[in-house]
Design a protein around this motif. Sequence first.
Motif, PDB file in Angstrom:
ATOM      1  N   THR A  26       0.841  -1.189   0.000  1.00 32.32           N
ATOM      2  CA  THR A  26       0.000   0.000   0.000  1.00 32.32           C
ATOM      3  C   THR A  26       0.874   1.236   0.000  1.00 32.32           C
ATOM      4  OG1 THR A  26      -1.837  -1.063   1.185  1.00 32.32           O
ATOM      5  CG2 THR A  26      -1.725   1.338   1.264  1.00 32.32           C
ATOM      6  N   LEU A  85       0.771   5.039   0.562  1.00 34.19           N
ATOM      7  CA  LEU A  85      -0.140   5.955   1.248  1.00 34.19           C
ATOM      8  C   LEU A  85       0.389   7.379   1.172  1.00 34.19           C
ATOM      9  CD1 LEU A  85      -2.002   5.450   4.571  1.00 34.19           C
ATOM     10  CD2 LEU A  85      -0.644   7.517   4.268  1.00 34.19           C
ATOM     11  N   GLU A 134      -4.259  13.664  -5.333  1.00 30.91           N
ATOM     12  CA  GLU A 134      -4.837  12.403  -5.805  1.00 30.91           C
ATOM     13  C   GLU A 134      -3.892  11.664  -6.744  1.00 30.91           C
ATOM     14  OE1 GLU A 134      -9.621  13.428  -5.675  1.00 30.91           O
ATOM     15  OE2 GLU A 134      -8.440  13.953  -7.451  1.00 30.91           O
ATOM     16  N   ARG A 149      -1.703  -1.377  -3.950  1.00 28.87           N
ATOM     17  CA  ARG A 149      -2.868  -0.564  -3.615  1.00 28.87           C
ATOM     18  C   ARG A 149      -2.386   0.850  -3.329  1.00 28.87           C
ATOM     19  NH1 ARG A 149      -4.661  -5.141   0.858  1.00 28.87           N
ATOM     20  NH2 ARG A 149      -4.841  -6.845  -0.650  1.00 28.87           N
ATOM     21  N   THR A 150      -3.131   1.843  -3.768  1.00 25.45           N
ATOM     22  CA  THR A 150      -2.789   3.232  -3.465  1.00 25.45           C
ATOM     23  C   THR A 150      -3.886   3.819  -2.592  1.00 25.45           C
ATOM     24  OG1 THR A 150      -3.846   4.007  -5.506  1.00 25.45           O
ATOM     25  CG2 THR A 150      -1.473   3.541  -5.586  1.00 25.45           C
ATOM     26  N   ARG A 151      -3.472   4.742  -1.730  1.00 23.96           N
ATOM     27  CA  ARG A 151      -4.425   5.264  -0.755  1.00 23.96           C
ATOM     28  C   ARG A 151      -4.114   6.730  -0.470  1.00 23.96           C
ATOM     29  NH1 ARG A 151      -4.803   3.171   5.485  1.00 23.96           N
ATOM     30  NH2 ARG A 151      -6.537   4.519   6.157  1.00 23.96           N
ATOM     31  N   VAL A 163      -5.338   9.804   2.144  1.00 25.83           N
ATOM     32  CA  VAL A 163      -6.110  10.107   3.348  1.00 25.83           C
ATOM     33  C   VAL A 163      -5.995  11.591   3.646  1.00 25.83           C
ATOM     34  CG1 VAL A 163      -5.893   7.801   4.349  1.00 25.83           C
ATOM     35  CG2 VAL A 163      -4.164   9.522   4.875  1.00 25.83           C
ATOM     36  N   ALA A 165      -2.264   3.904  10.257  1.00 24.74           N
ATOM     37  CA  ALA A 165      -2.221   2.875   9.217  1.00 24.74           C
ATOM     38  C   ALA A 165      -1.301   1.720   9.604  1.00 24.74           C
ATOM     39  CB  ALA A 165      -1.771   3.488   7.899  1.00 24.74           C
TER      40      ALA A 165
END
Length: 279
Positions: free
Chosen positions: A179, A181, A195, A215-217, A219, A230
């Motif tokens: 991930t 983040l 974004e 996965r990209t996230r 917050v 996280a």
Amino acid sequence: MNDPVLVGVDGSEASLAAVDVGVREARLRGCGLKVVHAFIWPLMHVSLGPSPNGPAEGGLRHQAEDVLADARRRARELDPDLHVDTELVTGEPLGVLAGRSRGACLVVVGSRGLGRFSALLIGSVAVHLAAHAACPVLIVRGRPEPEGDVLVAVDGSGVGAEAVGFAFAEASVRRAPLTALHAWHSHTGRLDRAERVPEEAVVGWREKYPDVDVRTRLVEQHTRPALIEASRGAQLLVVGARGRGGFAGLMLGSTSQAVIQHADCPVAVVRHTEPAEPA
């Protein structure tokens, strides 16, 4: 043989836990393990041998040798086939480990220790080691057997490129998802730009590591609390740190220091070194 994984030990349970992690990391990388104990007492000009009235196996030198013997025994129990070297080095822990890191692929240290070596985490020595080591530093902390993604912090700067590469390699050998983040707050920039940061950070790495589920996230939160929160669901948190060509003047930023002290899983600090400016 590839450069070994280097583990610093001091006889504490936390340093033996670092041996456990070091064995796993060496096995995943297909390299050996080097266990080092920094023996500071000769610098203090004190007697290193047994007391005249004490047992023959007593004394500071025998104690130091026992620390290494226990660490070797622990490593052998976990992986009898792993190549393990031990070294007793006269010197202060930070200097010893920073120096030996030049011949290692990774340095692993525990979360707490004894005496002067206790500062190897939750204190200035951990921060300085992560800033001065010549290779990534993995600090063992948080949950005993963390599971979940490999989590890497990305911020849109060039500082984190080495950290992203390290995180992909770790996710690949661990067979874990990754991930990326990015923490964004309205005062730090525009949302449309934020974004794009996680996706841009992994460009090129997806193709190099097609086996990694990425996965990209994004917050909306300040970086430090976002990463600490996280980390509760991660098996490893990877952060980048800026360096300035060589060891002079190196520091870790407040985010790296915060996660070293408060993350709920092991933390790997990967330095980005910029070329030194001409004299």
